[in-house]
Design an enzyme around this catalytic site. Sequence first.
Site, PDB file in Angstrom:
ATOM      1  N   THR A 206      14.951  -4.761  11.808  1.00  0.00           N
ATOM      2  CA  THR A 206      15.220  -4.129  10.513  1.00  0.00           C
ATOM      3  C   THR A 206      15.368  -5.130   9.378  1.00  0.00           C
ATOM      4  O   THR A 206      15.225  -4.757   8.210  1.00  0.00           O
ATOM      5  CB  THR A 206      16.489  -3.253  10.587  1.00  0.00           C
ATOM      6  OG1 THR A 206      17.608  -4.062  10.965  1.00  0.00           O
ATOM      7  CG2 THR A 206      16.314  -2.129  11.592  1.00  0.00           C
ATOM      8  N   ILE A 262      17.649  -3.900   3.967  1.00  0.00           N
ATOM      9  CA  ILE A 262      18.082  -2.493   3.924  1.00  0.00           C
ATOM     10  C   ILE A 262      17.735  -1.841   5.267  1.00  0.00           C
ATOM     11  O   ILE A 262      16.700  -1.225   5.433  1.00  0.00           O
ATOM     12  CB  ILE A 262      17.491  -1.741   2.710  1.00  0.00           C
ATOM     13  CG1 ILE A 262      15.968  -1.879   2.639  1.00  0.00           C
ATOM     14  CG2 ILE A 262      18.111  -2.275   1.410  1.00  0.00           C
ATOM     15  CD1 ILE A 262      15.327  -0.948   1.613  1.00  0.00           C
ATOM     16  N   HIS A 263      18.649  -1.973   6.193  1.00  0.00           N
ATOM     17  CA  HIS A 263      18.426  -1.526   7.566  1.00  0.00           C
ATOM     18  C   HIS A 263      18.386   0.003   7.693  1.00  0.00           C
ATOM     19  O   HIS A 263      17.510   0.562   8.356  1.00  0.00           O
ATOM     20  CB  HIS A 263      19.545  -2.057   8.471  1.00  0.00           C
ATOM     21  CG  HIS A 263      19.881  -3.496   8.245  1.00  0.00           C
ATOM     22  ND1 HIS A 263      19.234  -4.522   8.891  1.00  0.00           N
ATOM     23  CD2 HIS A 263      20.806  -4.082   7.435  1.00  0.00           C
ATOM     24  CE1 HIS A 263      19.742  -5.679   8.509  1.00  0.00           C
ATOM     25  NE2 HIS A 263      20.695  -5.441   7.622  1.00  0.00           N
ATOM     26  N   ASP A 264      19.366   0.660   7.086  1.00  0.00           N
ATOM     27  CA  ASP A 264      19.626   2.071   7.382  1.00  0.00           C
ATOM     28  C   ASP A 264      18.519   3.031   6.971  1.00  0.00           C
ATOM     29  O   ASP A 264      18.194   3.956   7.734  1.00  0.00           O
ATOM     30  CB  ASP A 264      20.951   2.505   6.757  1.00  0.00           C
ATOM     31  CG  ASP A 264      22.134   1.764   7.347  1.00  0.00           C
ATOM     32  OD1 ASP A 264      21.962   1.076   8.368  1.00  0.00           O
ATOM     33  OD2 ASP A 264      23.245   1.862   6.778  1.00  0.00           O
TER      34      ASP A 264
END
Length: 394
Positions: A206, A262-264
């Site tokens: 991610t 920005i993983h999510d």
Amino acid sequence: MPQPRIPLFLDCDPGIDDAIALGYLLCQDDVDIAGIAASGGNAPVEQTTRNALGWLQLAGRTDICVHPGADRPLAQDADYALETHGETGAGYARLPLEGLPPSDTDAAHAWAAAARAHPGELIGVLVGPATNLALALDLEPRLPQLIRRLFIMGGAFNYRGNTRPTTEWNVTWDPEAASRVIAAFGQAYIAGDAPYAPVMAPIEATEAVVMTPERLAKIRSRGDLSPNRTPQWSTWLDQLAAALRFYFEFHEWDGHGYLAHIHDPYVLAAAIEWARQAETTGKVGRAGNDRDPFTTIATDELRVSDESIRAVEPDRREVMARGDTTPVPWAETTQAAVDIELTGTLTRGETVADWLGRWNRPANAEIIRRIDAESFLDNLTEALQKGPGGPTQP
């Protein structure tokens, strides 16, 4: 023919990249939001709950319930990422302070209720610590059978950590909860009680998803994709930009440059697009398994005997019996046996994958190894640029 609806439950700890995920979710018109849970993590649970409510109120979505969750991990003291996300968990954003109240139903009970309401259909997305879901398993042990598929943002496999030297934040915040969730959902898959392995998106994958000031400017611009953008959504994007300015500054301080991982939002988007493709192609079930995965969640042979589970549409039963699989969008994945280190003095919270089969255990998770970040970011940009009003193209 009407587009199929996707019931989805999101568990998060807003958090700046959580806010982007929330915004993306609001832009998907074919998703029925079954609930949003807030957990302690990036900030205390009282603050993450207020943040989720604030981002929703700013977008005019006062109809969506936010369920406050656990305020501490199962077996250790709480820690927070205020240096990463700001004292309020929203960077420099100014969110509404009054207005939308949280639900009276806590997050664990909300998970269980949503799964029972949408048996075999609910998409579960976990982008914060696993505490709420672990507690929900105590209330409803059948969750791995009731939830269609679980997508998890968490872990670091053979990779430097973003919390401790080898660990990722969400898992580190509550290793016991992460272990319990992986064990329950993974074992249900191994036993044939659930048709899909849980999906794990670790940070080595991610971190490829990078927001830059240039991309943010494109999102905020009024181009051909946003002729009908409302002033309310423009205000929402203004506050997201303020939050991201803090996030950029943190990443620069941390040695990554003036940008933000920005993983999510990727994990949420992958879950939604996976559900769309599974509905469109009819590819449902497990690869290489001659058992009918529908039978494992729909007959009296196993633990799950709830009448609502056995009421899944007959035509889906035929599709599921074929044993096809739908790939995780924008990703290369592999399956492996996964466990969480709980006792290591230097490695507590590390996610461990048995790549070589030394444990002699079957695979219990599908792990994202690489992400086509540019393709996903184009999808994200289009969705946020348009604003609420319709799904984007994959």
